[in-house]
Design a protein around this motif. Structure first.
Motif, PDB file in Angstrom:
ATOM      1  N   GLN A 154       0.755  -1.090   0.018  1.00 24.44           N
ATOM      2  CA  GLN A 154       0.063   0.068   0.096  1.00 24.44           C
ATOM      3  C   GLN A 154       0.712   1.142   0.111  1.00 24.44           C
ATOM      4  OE1 GLN A 154      -3.244  -0.269  -0.322  1.00 24.44           O
ATOM      5  NE2 GLN A 154      -3.920   1.669   0.078  1.00 24.44           N
ATOM      6  N   VAL A 155       0.713   2.344  -0.742  1.00 25.97           N
ATOM      7  CA  VAL A 155       1.283   3.320  -1.012  1.00 25.97           C
ATOM      8  C   VAL A 155       0.504   4.810  -0.286  1.00 25.97           C
ATOM      9  CG1 VAL A 155       2.362   5.237  -2.664  1.00 25.97           C
ATOM     10  CG2 VAL A 155       2.537   2.698  -3.023  1.00 25.97           C
ATOM     11  N   GLN A 156       1.133   5.283   0.528  1.00 26.45           N
ATOM     12  CA  GLN A 156       0.468   6.435   1.054  1.00 26.45           C
ATOM     13  C   GLN A 156       1.259   7.931   0.809  1.00 26.45           C
ATOM     14  OE1 GLN A 156       1.047   6.482   5.554  1.00 26.45           O
ATOM     15  NE2 GLN A 156      -0.429   8.184   5.602  1.00 26.45           N
ATOM     16  N   LEU A 157       0.243   8.638   0.414  1.00 25.30           N
ATOM     17  CA  LEU A 157       0.608   9.923   0.007  1.00 25.30           C
ATOM     18  C   LEU A 157       0.285  11.008   0.803  1.00 25.30           C
ATOM     19  CD1 LEU A 157      -0.218   9.329  -3.883  1.00 25.30           C
ATOM     20  CD2 LEU A 157       1.827   8.748  -2.775  1.00 25.30           C
ATOM     21  N   VAL A 158       1.138  12.069   1.207  1.00 24.12           N
ATOM     22  CA  VAL A 158       0.959  13.005   2.084  1.00 24.12           C
ATOM     23  C   VAL A 158       1.261  14.225   1.348  1.00 24.12           C
ATOM     24  CG1 VAL A 158       1.354  13.922   4.688  1.00 24.12           C
ATOM     25  CG2 VAL A 158       1.618  11.444   4.096  1.00 24.12           C
ATOM     26  N   GLU A 159       0.294  15.033   1.169  1.00 22.89           N
ATOM     27  CA  GLU A 159       0.418  16.426   0.731  1.00 22.89           C
ATOM     28  C   GLU A 159       0.367  17.444   1.812  1.00 22.89           C
ATOM     29  OE1 GLU A 159      -2.828  14.727  -2.455  1.00 22.89           O
ATOM     30  OE2 GLU A 159      -2.662  14.962  -0.410  1.00 22.89           O
ATOM     31  N   SER A 160       1.274  18.374   1.458  1.00 24.89           N
ATOM     32  CA  SER A 160       1.233  19.760   2.371  1.00 24.89           C
ATOM     33  C   SER A 160       1.686  20.945   1.366  1.00 24.89           C
ATOM     34  CB  SER A 160       2.041  19.497   3.472  1.00 24.89           C
ATOM     35  OG  SER A 160       3.401  19.337   2.967  1.00 24.89           O
ATOM     36  N   GLY A 161       1.791  22.194   2.291  1.00 27.08           N
ATOM     37  CA  GLY A 161       2.215  23.251   1.613  1.00 27.08           C
ATOM     38  C   GLY A 161       1.135  24.092   0.758  1.00 27.08           C
ATOM     39  N   GLY A 162      -0.279  23.809   0.798  1.00 28.70           N
ATOM     40  CA  GLY A 162      -1.054  24.629   0.314  1.00 28.70           C
ATOM     41  C   GLY A 162      -1.290  26.019   1.247  1.00 28.70           C
ATOM     42  N   GLY A 163      -2.090  26.722   0.804  1.00 28.92           N
ATOM     43  CA  GLY A 163      -2.463  27.931   1.359  1.00 28.92           C
ATOM     44  C   GLY A 163      -2.922  29.105   0.490  1.00 28.92           C
ATOM     45  N   SER A 164      -2.951  30.146   1.145  1.00 32.44           N
ATOM     46  CA  SER A 164      -3.577  31.564   0.376  1.00 32.44           C
ATOM     47  C   SER A 164      -2.301  32.221  -0.030  1.00 32.44           C
ATOM     48  CB  SER A 164      -4.461  32.420   1.173  1.00 32.44           C
ATOM     49  OG  SER A 164      -5.493  31.461   1.581  1.00 32.44           O
ATOM     50  N   VAL A 165      -2.397  32.759  -1.210  1.00 33.22           N
ATOM     51  CA  VAL A 165      -1.383  33.546  -1.697  1.00 33.22           C
ATOM     52  C   VAL A 165      -1.972  34.482  -2.720  1.00 33.22           C
ATOM     53  CG1 VAL A 165      -0.752  31.929  -3.795  1.00 33.22           C
ATOM     54  CG2 VAL A 165       1.026  33.458  -3.061  1.00 33.22           C
ATOM     55  N   GLN A 166      -1.322  35.749  -2.912  1.00 32.18           N
ATOM     56  CA  GLN A 166      -1.569  36.550  -4.106  1.00 32.18           C
ATOM     57  C   GLN A 166      -1.270  36.337  -5.426  1.00 32.18           C
ATOM     58  OE1 GLN A 166      -0.480  40.502  -2.345  1.00 32.18           O
ATOM     59  NE2 GLN A 166      -2.655  40.770  -1.415  1.00 32.18           N
ATOM     60  N   THR A 167      -2.015  36.978  -6.276  1.00 38.70           N
ATOM     61  CA  THR A 167      -1.391  36.705  -7.612  1.00 38.70           C
ATOM     62  C   THR A 167       0.001  37.069  -8.004  1.00 38.70           C
ATOM     63  OG1 THR A 167      -3.679  37.239  -8.696  1.00 38.70           O
ATOM     64  CG2 THR A 167      -1.900  37.473 -10.189  1.00 38.70           C
ATOM     65  N   GLY A 168       0.744  36.099  -8.443  1.00 37.74           N
ATOM     66  CA  GLY A 168       2.231  36.393  -8.856  1.00 37.74           C
ATOM     67  C   GLY A 168       2.915  35.749  -8.034  1.00 37.74           C
ATOM     68  N   GLY A 169       2.145  35.391  -6.697  1.00 38.72           N
ATOM     69  CA  GLY A 169       3.147  34.676  -5.808  1.00 38.72           C
ATOM     70  C   GLY A 169       3.670  33.337  -6.136  1.00 38.72           C
TER      71      GLY A 169
ATOM     72  N   VAL B 202       6.106  10.262   0.318  1.00 35.68           N
ATOM     73  CA  VAL B 202       5.668   8.853   0.166  1.00 35.68           C
ATOM     74  C   VAL B 202       6.248   8.124   1.267  1.00 35.68           C
ATOM     75  CG1 VAL B 202       5.384   6.860  -1.381  1.00 35.68           C
ATOM     76  CG2 VAL B 202       5.593   9.524  -2.350  1.00 35.68           C
ATOM     77  N   PRO B 203       5.701   8.081   2.556  1.00 34.43           N
ATOM     78  CA  PRO B 203       6.567   7.477   3.662  1.00 34.43           C
ATOM     79  C   PRO B 203       6.644   5.773   3.519  1.00 34.43           C
ATOM     80  CG  PRO B 203       4.363   8.219   4.351  1.00 34.43           C
ATOM     81  CD  PRO B 203       4.358   8.500   2.957  1.00 34.43           C
ATOM     82  N   GLY B 204       7.922   5.376   3.581  1.00 40.66           N
ATOM     83  CA  GLY B 204       8.173   4.097   3.584  1.00 40.66           C
ATOM     84  C   GLY B 204       7.961   3.219   2.338  1.00 40.66           C
ATOM     85  N   TYR B 205       7.948   4.055   1.266  1.00 40.95           N
ATOM     86  CA  TYR B 205       7.950   3.466  -0.301  1.00 40.95           C
ATOM     87  C   TYR B 205       9.043   4.171  -1.225  1.00 40.95           C
ATOM     88  CZ  TYR B 205       5.642   0.845  -3.910  1.00 40.95           C
ATOM     89  OH  TYR B 205       5.456  -0.076  -5.075  1.00 40.95           O
ATOM     90  N   PRO B 206       9.834   3.691  -1.949  1.00 42.49           N
ATOM     91  CA  PRO B 206      10.750   4.156  -2.789  1.00 42.49           C
ATOM     92  C   PRO B 206       9.866   5.259  -4.044  1.00 42.49           C
ATOM     93  CG  PRO B 206      10.853   2.007  -3.282  1.00 42.49           C
ATOM     94  CD  PRO B 206       9.929   2.184  -2.206  1.00 42.49           C
ATOM     95  N   ALA B 207      10.210   6.373  -4.093  1.00 44.34           N
ATOM     96  CA  ALA B 207       9.474   7.239  -4.660  1.00 44.34           C
ATOM     97  C   ALA B 207       9.953   7.177  -6.272  1.00 44.34           C
ATOM     98  CB  ALA B 207       9.554   8.757  -4.383  1.00 44.34           C
ATOM     99  N   ASN B 208      11.182   6.590  -6.172  1.00 43.86           N
ATOM    100  CA  ASN B 208      11.947   6.286  -7.425  1.00 43.86           C
ATOM    101  C   ASN B 208      11.188   5.136  -8.435  1.00 43.86           C
ATOM    102  OD1 ASN B 208      13.128   4.321  -6.260  1.00 43.86           O
ATOM    103  ND2 ASN B 208      15.128   5.133  -6.465  1.00 43.86           N
ATOM    104  N   SER B 209      10.258   4.302  -7.673  1.00 43.80           N
ATOM    105  CA  SER B 209       9.822   3.133  -8.450  1.00 43.80           C
ATOM    106  C   SER B 209       8.358   3.631  -8.753  1.00 43.80           C
ATOM    107  CB  SER B 209       9.884   2.012  -7.281  1.00 43.80           C
ATOM    108  OG  SER B 209       8.824   2.279  -6.326  1.00 43.80           O
ATOM    109  N   LEU B 210       7.897   4.842  -8.693  1.00 40.46           N
ATOM    110  CA  LEU B 210       6.572   5.290  -9.164  1.00 40.46           C
ATOM    111  C   LEU B 210       6.700   6.336  -9.905  1.00 40.46           C
ATOM    112  CD1 LEU B 210       5.363   5.916  -5.123  1.00 40.46           C
ATOM    113  CD2 LEU B 210       4.739   3.923  -6.686  1.00 40.46           C
TER     114      LEU B 210
END
Length: 129
Positions: free
Chosen positions: A1-16, A24-32
């Motif tokens: 099973q592959v788990q994906l954890v996103e972050s980094g979203g938010g509010s930003v002004q135009t041009g930002g 990808v915890p515990g799974y080699p991303a270079n195989s995906l």
């Protein structure tokens, strides 16, 4: 099973800028094969940028020149770097992964949802004018 954890979203002004990591915890991303999709309110999910298992990326025309996607295999993390953001980039951003290519080839990988087996919960990006 592959788990994906996103972050980094938010509010930003135009041009930002914003950078979205997908871990990808515990799974080699270079195989995906992996990618980012965006879903605006009331609309279907659409691809922003896929990258195959070797790191070859495709940038869709709507974000070409402003978005880049890259993997840090040492950190098992996929990044979407978004610059010069516009209000039309607003939406929920989803990270997705495929352990093998749909149809058996990584050629032209990643622009449609059914190519992916795993999805993250999403992170909201809001760009204000």
């Amino acid at each position: 099973q592959v788990q994906l954890v996103e972050s980094g979203g938010g509010s930003v002004q135009t041009g930002g800028p914003l950078r979205l990591p997908c871990v990808v915890p515990g799974y080699p991303a270079n195989s995906l094969g992996m990618g980012w999709f965006r879903q605006a309110p009331g609309k279907e999910r659409e691809p922003a940028a896929p990258v195959d298992h070797d790191g070859r990326a495709t940038i869709t025309d709507s974000v070409k020149g402003r978005f880049t996607i890259f993997k840090d295999n040492g950190r098992n993390t996929l990044y979407l770097q978004m610059n010069k953001l516009k209000p039309e980039n607003t939406g929920m951003y989803y990270c997705a992964a495929a352990p093998r290519p749909y149809g058996g080839s990584w050629s032209h990988f990643g622009l449609v949802e059914y190519e992916y087996d795993y999805w993250g919960q999403g992170t909201q990006v809001t760009v204000s004018s």
